[in-house]
Scaffold this active site. Structure first.
Site, short mmCIF file in Angstrom:
data_model
loop_
_atom_site.label_atom_id
_atom_site.label_comp_id
_atom_site.label_asym_id
_atom_site.label_seq_id
_atom_site.Cartn_x
_atom_site.Cartn_y
_atom_site.Cartn_z
N SER A 143 0.85 -1.20 0.00
CA SER A 143 0.00 0.00 0.00
C SER A 143 0.88 1.24 0.00
O SER A 143 2.01 1.22 0.51
CB SER A 143 -0.87 0.00 1.26
OG SER A 143 -1.51 1.25 1.41
N TYR A 156 -1.13 -0.93 10.60
CA TYR A 156 -1.37 -1.26 9.19
C TYR A 156 -0.26 -0.70 8.30
O TYR A 156 0.34 -1.42 7.51
CB TYR A 156 -2.73 -0.72 8.74
CG TYR A 156 -2.99 -0.96 7.27
CD1 TYR A 156 -3.34 -2.22 6.81
CD2 TYR A 156 -2.84 0.07 6.33
CE1 TYR A 156 -3.55 -2.45 5.45
CE2 TYR A 156 -3.05 -0.16 4.98
CZ TYR A 156 -3.41 -1.41 4.54
OH TYR A 156 -3.60 -1.65 3.19
N1 LIG Z 1 -8.73 -1.03 -0.85
C1 LIG Z 1 -7.75 -0.18 -0.66
O1 LIG Z 1 -7.94 1.07 -0.59
C2 LIG Z 1 -6.34 -0.69 -0.54
C3 LIG Z 1 -5.28 0.26 -0.68
C4 LIG Z 1 -3.98 -0.19 -0.59
C5 LIG Z 1 -3.72 -1.53 -0.37
N2 LIG Z 1 -4.74 -2.42 -0.22
C6 LIG Z 1 -4.39 -3.81 0.02
O2 LIG Z 1 -4.96 -4.62 -1.01
C7 LIG Z 1 -5.15 -5.94 -0.53
C8 LIG Z 1 -6.53 -6.41 -0.92
O3 LIG Z 1 -7.47 -5.58 -0.27
P1 LIG Z 1 -8.90 -5.24 -0.88
O4 LIG Z 1 -9.04 -3.78 -0.77
O5 LIG Z 1 -9.11 -5.90 -2.17
O6 LIG Z 1 -9.79 -5.91 0.29
P2 LIG Z 1 -11.20 -6.63 0.31
O7 LIG Z 1 -12.09 -6.14 -0.78
O8 LIG Z 1 -11.66 -6.51 1.73
O9 LIG Z 1 -10.85 -8.17 0.02
C9 LIG Z 1 -10.09 -8.91 0.93
C10 LIG Z 1 -9.93 -10.35 0.44
O10 LIG Z 1 -9.06 -11.02 1.37
C11 LIG Z 1 -9.73 -12.18 1.89
N3 LIG Z 1 -9.32 -12.36 3.29
C12 LIG Z 1 -9.52 -11.52 4.33
N4 LIG Z 1 -9.03 -12.04 5.47
C13 LIG Z 1 -8.50 -13.25 5.13
C14 LIG Z 1 -7.86 -14.28 5.86
N5 LIG Z 1 -7.69 -14.19 7.19
N6 LIG Z 1 -7.43 -15.39 5.20
C15 LIG Z 1 -7.63 -15.51 3.86
N7 LIG Z 1 -8.22 -14.55 3.11
C16 LIG Z 1 -8.66 -13.45 3.74
C17 LIG Z 1 -11.23 -11.87 1.73
O11 LIG Z 1 -12.03 -13.03 1.64
P3 LIG Z 1 -12.66 -13.82 2.93
O12 LIG Z 1 -13.29 -12.78 3.80
O13 LIG Z 1 -13.61 -14.82 2.35
O14 LIG Z 1 -11.50 -14.51 3.58
C18 LIG Z 1 -11.23 -11.12 0.40
O15 LIG Z 1 -11.18 -12.05 -0.66
C19 LIG Z 1 -4.88 -5.89 0.98
O16 LIG Z 1 -3.60 -6.43 1.24
C20 LIG Z 1 -4.93 -4.41 1.30
O17 LIG Z 1 -4.13 -4.10 2.41
C21 LIG Z 1 -6.05 -2.03 -0.31
#
Ligand SMILES: NC(=O)c1ccc[n+]([C@@H]2O[C@H](COP(=O)([O-])OP(=O)(O)OC[C@H]3O[C@@H](n4cnc5c(N)ncnc54)[C@H](OP(=O)(O)O)[C@@H]3O)[C@@H](O)[C@H]2O)c1
Length: 270
Positions: A143, A156
């Site tokens: 991130s 985080y």
């Molecule tokens: N969205 C943003 O603004 C943003 C910005 C920068 C970086 N990121 C990073 O991008 C990555 C993806 O985030 P996202 O925004 O796409 O999040 P998201 O929409 O909340 O999706 C999270 C995914 O991770 C899975 N997950 C959560 N906890 C888990 C666990 N304990 N074991 C296995 N799978 C798990 C969830 O499925 P289940 O609940 O079924 O397990 C889901 O498939 C993360 O690393 C986040 O830090 C996000």
């Protein structure tokens, strides 16, 4: 560097947001897929969506596993060690809507086990095979929060600083073996991430939001160009350049102002 032909790709957190976008993109490129997340029903839908994009005969496997637990990680590690993995996307990650002093050890450890430990463990499970075969890609979803901007009271951003530094460091050490490791560092991206963490983003201006498919497209392009760190979108490229090079006191003032405009300082003051 060249784009290797389609192979076997593993995506964690593949049922929503950025992980689901990776699954769609890699399926469309013709990769065989293994999708990891906890929710079995959502895994089944993600697999159907990926199969539809990949076309007839597509191989899409799923494994329901909680990567924030030692057993969940070990189960996936065992699967990966037995297979020739061509692409690993360590994407599953969580945030916390808790000031550090008010949070619990359990919550902090869960975040670190998923955002840091699982990334290290799965990377270590696939890299020796990739190096031996002189082929393979690892994308660790980090991130912009990891570039040293002070997010008061947040582990985080510290977890993402680790992911970026780790990926850069390991990427440098394996690139001579034909293996690529890259940190993908998006800014705010429209996914389920903030809702899941209970973070109110209603005051965040529309122009700050990125689209998950665009983030993945930019990330894979940068990976294939041999970058160690990818920051999608010019706005965040400018912001992260400032984060890396501006004097820290100036950065703190700018960040405080930005957090006040987006309503995030309420959370910090608690
Ligand atoms: N969205 C943003 O603004 C943003 C910005 C920068 C970086 N990121 C990073 O991008 C990555 C993806 O985030 P996202 O925004 O796409 O999040 P998201 O929409 O909340 O999706 C999270 C995914 O991770 C899975 N997950 C959560 N906890 C888990 C666990 N304990 N074991 C296995 N799978 C798990 C969830 O499925 P289940 O609940 O079924 O397990 C889901 O498939 C993360 O690393 C986040 O830090 C996000």
């Amino acid at each position: 560097m060249t784009v290797p032909g389609p192979g076997f790709a593993v995506v964690t957190g593949a049922t929503a947001g950025i992980g689901a976008a990776f699954a769609r993109r890699l399926a469309a490129e013709g990769h065989r897929l293994l999708l990891v997340a906890r929710d079995e029903e959502r895994l089944a839908s993600a697999a159907s969506a990926a199969s539809a994009l990949a076309g007839p005969g597509a191989e899409v496997e799923v494994v329901a596993s909680d990567l924030s637990t030692a057993d969940g990680c070990a189960a996936v590690e065992d699967l990966l060690r037995d297979r020739d993995v061509d692409v690993l996307v360590n994407n599953a990650g969580i945030g916390l809507n808790q000031n550090f002093v008010e949070s619990t050890l359990d919550a902090q450890e869960r975040l670190l086990r998923l955002n840091v430990h699982a990334v290290m463990r799965l990377t270590l499970a696939v890299l020796p095979g990739m190096v031996a075969r002189r082929r393979g890609d690892v994308v660790n979803v980090s991130s912009t929060a990891g570039f040293g901007v002070p997010h008061p009271g947040s582990t985080y951003s510290a977890s993402k600083a680790w992911v970026t530094n780790f990926s850069d460091s390991i990427g440098q050490s394996v690139r001579r073996h034909g293996v690529r490791v890259m940190a993908l560092c998006p800014g705010f991206t429209r996914t389920e991430f903030h809702d899941r963490a209970g973070i109110d983003m209603s005051k965040t201006p529309a122009w700050m939001w990125l689209d998950a498919d665009e983030v993945v497209r930019a990330g894979l392009r940068d990976l294939r160009r041999g970058k160690l760190i990818s920051v999608p979108d010019w706005k965040y490229k400018v912001a992260t350049a400032a984060m890396r090079h501006l004097p820290r006191p100036l950065l703190q003032v700018a960040t405080r102002d930005m957090r006040a405009r987006t309503g995030r300082d309420q959370h910090d003051r608690r």
